[in-house]
Design a protein around this motif. Structure first.
Motif, short mmCIF file in Angstrom:
data_model
loop_
_atom_site.label_atom_id
_atom_site.label_comp_id
_atom_site.label_asym_id
_atom_site.label_seq_id
_atom_site.Cartn_x
_atom_site.Cartn_y
_atom_site.Cartn_z
N PRO A 51 4.51 10.91 -10.75
CA PRO A 51 4.98 10.76 -9.37
C PRO A 51 3.86 10.46 -8.38
CG PRO A 51 5.02 13.06 -10.01
CD PRO A 51 4.66 12.27 -11.24
N ASP A 52 2.62 10.72 -8.74
CA ASP A 52 1.48 10.42 -7.87
C ASP A 52 0.36 9.81 -8.71
OD1 ASP A 52 -0.10 10.21 -5.61
OD2 ASP A 52 -0.73 12.32 -5.64
N PRO A 53 0.60 8.59 -9.21
CA PRO A 53 -0.39 7.98 -10.10
C PRO A 53 -1.65 7.58 -9.35
CG PRO A 53 1.25 6.38 -9.50
CD PRO A 53 1.71 7.69 -8.91
N GLU A 54 -2.68 7.37 -10.13
CA GLU A 54 -3.90 6.81 -9.57
C GLU A 54 -3.72 5.30 -9.52
OE1 GLU A 54 -8.45 8.21 -9.88
OE2 GLU A 54 -7.52 7.70 -11.78
N VAL A 55 -4.14 4.69 -8.41
CA VAL A 55 -4.09 3.25 -8.25
C VAL A 55 -5.51 2.76 -7.97
CG1 VAL A 55 -1.70 3.22 -7.44
CG2 VAL A 55 -3.58 3.37 -5.77
N ILE A 56 -5.71 1.48 -8.12
CA ILE A 56 -7.02 0.89 -7.84
C ILE A 56 -6.89 0.02 -6.60
CG2 ILE A 56 -8.79 -0.74 -8.63
CD1 ILE A 56 -8.12 0.09 -11.50
N LEU A 57 -7.76 0.28 -5.64
CA LEU A 57 -7.90 -0.59 -4.47
C LEU A 57 -9.32 -1.13 -4.45
CD1 LEU A 57 -6.07 1.44 -1.67
CD2 LEU A 57 -5.18 -0.42 -3.09
N LEU A 58 -9.53 -2.15 -3.68
CA LEU A 58 -10.86 -2.73 -3.50
C LEU A 58 -11.30 -2.49 -2.07
CD1 LEU A 58 -10.19 -6.23 -5.11
CD2 LEU A 58 -11.09 -4.19 -6.25
N ARG A 59 -12.55 -2.07 -1.89
CA ARG A 59 -13.17 -2.07 -0.56
C ARG A 59 -13.93 -3.38 -0.52
NH1 ARG A 59 -16.97 1.20 1.22
NH2 ARG A 59 -16.26 0.99 3.33
N GLN A 60 -13.43 -4.29 0.32
CA GLN A 60 -13.96 -5.65 0.29
C GLN A 60 -14.40 -6.09 1.68
OE1 GLN A 60 -11.55 -8.31 -1.98
NE2 GLN A 60 -12.69 -10.12 -1.40
N TYR A 61 -15.57 -6.73 1.73
CA TYR A 61 -16.04 -7.31 2.99
C TYR A 61 -15.21 -8.54 3.32
CZ TYR A 61 -18.76 -9.92 6.35
OH TYR A 61 -19.13 -10.63 7.46
N ARG A 62 -14.67 -8.56 4.53
CA ARG A 62 -13.90 -9.71 5.01
C ARG A 62 -14.42 -10.11 6.38
NH1 ARG A 62 -11.12 -12.47 1.18
NH2 ARG A 62 -9.72 -11.10 0.01
N TYR A 63 -15.06 -11.25 6.44
CA TYR A 63 -15.61 -11.76 7.69
C TYR A 63 -14.53 -11.83 8.77
CZ TYR A 63 -17.44 -15.10 11.07
OH TYR A 63 -17.81 -15.71 12.22
N ALA A 64 -13.36 -12.38 8.43
CA ALA A 64 -12.29 -12.55 9.42
C ALA A 64 -11.78 -11.22 9.96
CB ALA A 64 -11.14 -13.36 8.82
N ALA A 65 -11.88 -10.16 9.17
CA ALA A 65 -11.41 -8.83 9.60
C ALA A 65 -12.51 -8.04 10.29
CB ALA A 65 -10.88 -8.05 8.40
N GLY A 66 -13.70 -8.58 10.34
CA GLY A 66 -14.79 -7.91 11.03
C GLY A 66 -15.48 -6.82 10.24
N GLY A 67 -15.37 -6.84 8.93
CA GLY A 67 -16.05 -5.83 8.12
C GLY A 67 -15.36 -5.55 6.82
N VAL A 68 -15.47 -4.30 6.37
CA VAL A 68 -14.93 -3.90 5.08
C VAL A 68 -13.52 -3.34 5.26
CG1 VAL A 68 -15.26 -2.32 3.13
CG2 VAL A 68 -17.23 -3.43 4.17
N ILE A 69 -12.60 -3.77 4.41
CA ILE A 69 -11.22 -3.28 4.43
C ILE A 69 -10.77 -2.96 3.01
CG2 ILE A 69 -10.62 -4.54 6.54
CD1 ILE A 69 -9.11 -6.56 4.81
N TYR A 70 -9.71 -2.17 2.91
CA TYR A 70 -9.10 -1.88 1.60
C TYR A 70 -8.09 -2.97 1.29
CZ TYR A 70 -10.97 2.87 1.42
OH TYR A 70 -11.80 3.96 1.35
N GLU A 71 -8.10 -3.40 0.03
CA GLU A 71 -7.15 -4.43 -0.43
C GLU A 71 -6.77 -4.19 -1.88
OE1 GLU A 71 -7.87 -8.65 0.55
OE2 GLU A 71 -9.82 -7.95 1.26
N VAL A 72 -5.64 -4.77 -2.28
CA VAL A 72 -5.32 -4.89 -3.70
C VAL A 72 -5.99 -6.17 -4.20
CG1 VAL A 72 -3.14 -3.60 -3.63
CG2 VAL A 72 -3.13 -6.07 -3.18
#
Length: 180
Positions: A51-72
Motif C-alpha cells: 500500500p505504500d511502495p517505494e518509487v523512484i524519482l529523479l532530482r533533475q536540473y532544469r534550466y527552464a524551471a530555474g533549478g533542480v526539480i523532482y521528476e519521473v
C-alpha cells in the motif's frame, strides 16, 4: 488551419504561426509549438500490493524551471519507436532500471494552449538493474522514496512538474492495491 508559417525548427520543437478558422467561423492567428510527444514512467520498487511502495524519482536540473526539480523518468519518442518502447528506453537510460512489466496509466496534454505535446504515462513494476545513459545536458540524481513521501512533496508544492504530479496522483488513486 488555413496557413502555417514556420518560425523555428529545432531539436525538440517546431514553432509556427498558424492562421486558423475558429468554431464560430472567425479567423485568427495562433502560435503553435509542435512536439513529437514523450513517454514518462513511474518506477515502482518492491512487492505487488504494497500500500505504500517505494518509487523512484529523479532530482533533475532544469534550466527552464530555474533549478533542480523532482521528476519521473521521461523522454521524447524516437522515429519508429512505440510509446512503450520509449518508456522502457527512458526508464533504463535515466533511472538505470528495466521494467519486467509496464502498465499504461493515461495520456496528458501538457499545455494545450500553445503546444500539441502529449505525454504517455506508465507505471513500471518488477524492476531489474540496467545501465544509465544520460545525455550531455542531463544532470540528475536517482532518488528512491516511499509513495507517501512523494505524495507529501506533491501536497506541499515541492513537486511541481506536471507529468510527475499526474503520474503520482493517478497511481495513488487508480492503480490496483493503492489508495483502496
Amino acid at each position: 488551419m488555413l496557413r502555417s508559417t514556420l518560425v523555428h525548427d529545432g531539436r525538440v520543437v517546431r514553432l509556427s504561426v498558424d492562421r486558423v478558422r475558429f468554431p464560430d467561423g472567425t479567423v485568427g492567428e495562433l502560435e503553435l509549438i509542435r512536439h513529437r510527444g514523450a513517454a514518462a514512467v513511474l518506477p515502482v520498487l518492491g512487492a505487488a500490493g504494497d500500500p505504500d511502495p517505494e518509487v523512484i524519482l529523479l532530482r533533475q536540473y532544469r534550466y527552464a524551471a530555474g533549478g533542480v526539480i523532482y521528476e519521473v523518468p521521461a523522454g521524447i519518442i524516437e522515429p519508429e519507436e512505440s510509446w512503450e518502447e520509449c518508456a522502457r528506453r527512458e526508464l533504463e537510460e535515466e533511472a538505470g532500471v528495466c521494467a519486467g512489466r509496464l502498465v499504461r496509466m493515461t495520456t496528458i496534454h501538457t499545455t494545450p494552449g500553445f503546444t500539441n505535446e502529449e505525454i504517455h504515462l506508465y507505471a513500471a513494476f518488477d524492476l531489474v538493474p540496467g545501465e544509465t545513459s544520460t545525455d550531455s545536458d542531463e544532470f540528475l540524481e536517482v532518488v528512491p522514496m516511499r509513495l507517501s513521501a512523494a505524495l507529501e512533496l506533491v501536497r506541499c508544492g515541492e513537486i511541481s512538474d506536471a507529468k510527475t504530479l499526474v503520474a503520482l496522483l493517478y497511481a495513488a488513486r487508480f492503480l490496483p492495491g493503492w489508495g483502496d
